[in-house]
Motif scaffolding. Structure first.
Motif, PDB file in Angstrom:
ATOM      1  N   ALA A  57     -17.136  -1.430   5.444  1.00  0.00           N
ATOM      2  CA  ALA A  57     -16.941  -0.483   6.541  1.00  0.00           C
ATOM      3  C   ALA A  57     -15.559  -0.675   7.157  1.00  0.00           C
ATOM      4  CB  ALA A  57     -18.032  -0.674   7.594  1.00  0.00           C
ATOM      5  N   LEU A  58     -15.195  -1.921   7.390  1.00  0.00           N
ATOM      6  CA  LEU A  58     -13.865  -2.230   7.918  1.00  0.00           C
ATOM      7  C   LEU A  58     -12.778  -1.782   6.947  1.00  0.00           C
ATOM      8  CD1 LEU A  58     -11.803  -3.676   9.750  1.00  0.00           C
ATOM      9  CD2 LEU A  58     -12.468  -5.827   8.633  1.00  0.00           C
ATOM     10  N   ALA A  59     -13.007  -1.974   5.651  1.00  0.00           N
ATOM     11  CA  ALA A  59     -12.003  -1.635   4.636  1.00  0.00           C
ATOM     12  C   ALA A  59     -11.635  -0.161   4.689  1.00  0.00           C
ATOM     13  CB  ALA A  59     -12.517  -2.008   3.245  1.00  0.00           C
ATOM     14  N   GLY A  60     -12.640   0.702   4.774  1.00  0.00           N
ATOM     15  CA  GLY A  60     -12.350   2.128   4.812  1.00  0.00           C
ATOM     16  C   GLY A  60     -11.613   2.541   6.066  1.00  0.00           C
ATOM     17  N   LEU A  61     -12.001   1.973   7.197  1.00  0.00           N
ATOM     18  CA  LEU A  61     -11.306   2.275   8.446  1.00  0.00           C
ATOM     19  C   LEU A  61      -9.865   1.775   8.400  1.00  0.00           C
ATOM     20  CD1 LEU A  61     -14.204   1.350  10.885  1.00  0.00           C
ATOM     21  CD2 LEU A  61     -13.295   3.664  10.486  1.00  0.00           C
ATOM     22  N   ASP A  62      -9.666   0.592   7.838  1.00  0.00           N
ATOM     23  CA  ASP A  62      -8.319   0.032   7.714  1.00  0.00           C
ATOM     24  C   ASP A  62      -7.438   0.923   6.842  1.00  0.00           C
ATOM     25  OD1 ASP A  62      -6.562  -2.589   7.975  1.00  0.00           O
ATOM     26  OD2 ASP A  62      -6.519  -2.045   5.850  1.00  0.00           O
ATOM     27  N   GLN A  63      -7.959   1.404   5.730  1.00  0.00           N
ATOM     28  CA  GLN A  63      -7.187   2.314   4.875  1.00  0.00           C
ATOM     29  C   GLN A  63      -6.762   3.557   5.655  1.00  0.00           C
ATOM     30  OE1 GLN A  63      -9.614   3.282   1.451  1.00  0.00           O
ATOM     31  NE2 GLN A  63     -10.201   1.141   1.182  1.00  0.00           N
TER      32      GLN A  63
END
Length: 381
Positions: A82-88
């Motif tokens: 979840a964090l990865a997608g927001l970070d991208q």
């Protein structure tokens, strides 16, 4: 600039996209997904979104610290993805705000093109040879194949011979100037790995991927010592700390997934850690167009980068593929097995929002298959 809205979209064949909107009209896209757990990750994205609404999207590192640590309980595939997608998506916004590709914000490019590899299937040697020939005709210089299907906990002679015959067929079709990587998907035991890995050496694999499950990482030193072929792992690691032990054990290739391991911010830190151990980065990415675009931005700015996985035409993508969700698919055109450096701002792609919204109306319920051994017990997929 402030974040005004965060949306998620479940799109076939098995992906989840997120969209972050701002009050200045800049929109960023990310790909937060755990394959087979899209709705679970979707809920996690919206929980994290509560913090981001109203925030300055350009404070990427501060947001990463808060979102990864502020909930007290940390890590794991769901929260890290979840964090990865927001970070991208935040990096995508930053690139557009500064009118620069993300790799420029990461310190600038260290190469002009990135080597790509593609997947091949086939159960029999003849099928492997045909699949390799097709990929060569498309310009690829490297392929990856499964080392085995279901394998006994201690492989039989027949199972071992079948594995070697398939790899031999790939090597003969590739010739001496192209590469084959072998993925075991954690399907073999430590004892099996130590027995069969040395047998692969005559075929000169580029690397052997995930010979054992990540929970057996303590055995990696023995596996590394058993074979001269580089060992790769990391698609099921979600934080740089999980790579320290494998790197100390002698793993040569790290494979964090930019949609699982905390996004662009964390994958670049994994690459920097690997550089200390003279190891290289080969990001895992059998996913969608946003994950691939984000992976490439890191690849162009990473000195110890090796090669990039991509999923165009992979068997998962029946009915929908990467290019279906892009306005301009030419950004992923491959020439002689390479992709050229993207120059557009942000992640370098234009997501077809209308196509994404249509796809989300149907969604998907993709699940990993369940495999079993001949005695009926559970087998690793």
């Amino acid at each position: 600039m402030k974040i005004t809205d965060i949306e998620t979209f479940a799109v076939a064949p098995r992906w989840l996209f997120c969209r972050i909107a701002t009050d200045e009209g800049i929109v960023g896209w990310g790909e937060p997904i755990v394959e087979g757990r899209a709705e679970t990750v979707r809920a996690a994205v919206h929980e994290l979104a509560d913090y981001l609404i109203g925030q300055d999207p350009l404070r990427i590192e501060d947001h990463w610290q808060v979102l990864s640590k502020g909930g007290f309980y940390r890590g794991g595939p769901v929260l890290s993805s979840a964090l990865a997608g927001l970070d991208q998506a935040l990096w995508d916004i930053a690139g557009q705000a500064y009118d620069a590709p993300v790799h420029a914000l990461l310190g600038g490019p260290v190469r002009d093109r990135v080597r790509m590899y593609t997947w091949i299937g086939g159960d029999e040697p003849a099928e492997i040879g045909e699949a390799v020939a097709e990929k060569i005709s498309q310009g690829f210089t490297a392929v990856k194949m499964n080392g085995c299907a279901v394998m006994s906990r201690l492989a039989t002679v027949r199972e071992t011979d079948a594995m070697l015959a398939r790899l031999q067929a790939a090597r003969e079709a590739l010739g001496p100037d192209r590469d084959v990587a072998v993925d075991f998907h954690g399907r073999v035991s430590t004892a099996n790995a130590r027995r069969v890995l040395p047998l692969l050496e005559p075929f000169h694999p580029l690397f052997i991927e995930e010979p054992v499950l990540p929970e057996h990482a303590g055995k990696l030193a023995a596996i590394v010592a058993a074979s001269s072929t580089p060992i790769a792992m990391g698609e099921r690691c979600y934080h740089r700390s999980e790579f320290a032990g494998p790197l100390q054990a002698g793993v040569s290739v790290v494979q964090p997934d930019i949609s699982h391991a905390g996004g662009i911010s964390e994958v670049r830190r994994v690459a920097a850690l690997a550089e200390i151990y003279d190891a290289v980065l080969a990001p895992h990415c059998p996913l969608g167009p946003i994950a691939l675009a984000a992976s490439l931005q890191v690849a162009f700015a990473t000195p110890n980068f090796l090669i990039q996985e991509q999923s165009l035409g992979i068997h998962y993508n029946v009915g929908n593929d990467l290019l279906d969700y892009l306005i301009d698919p030419s950004v992923f055109q491959f020439f002689d097995g390479y992709v050229q450096r993207p120059m557009a701002p942000g992640l370098g792609i234009q997501v077809d929002e209308a196509a994404v919204r249509r796809a989300d109306e149907t969604g998907h319920q993709w699940r990993s298959p369940v495999w079993r051994h001949s005695d009926g017990s559970f087998a690793e997929w």
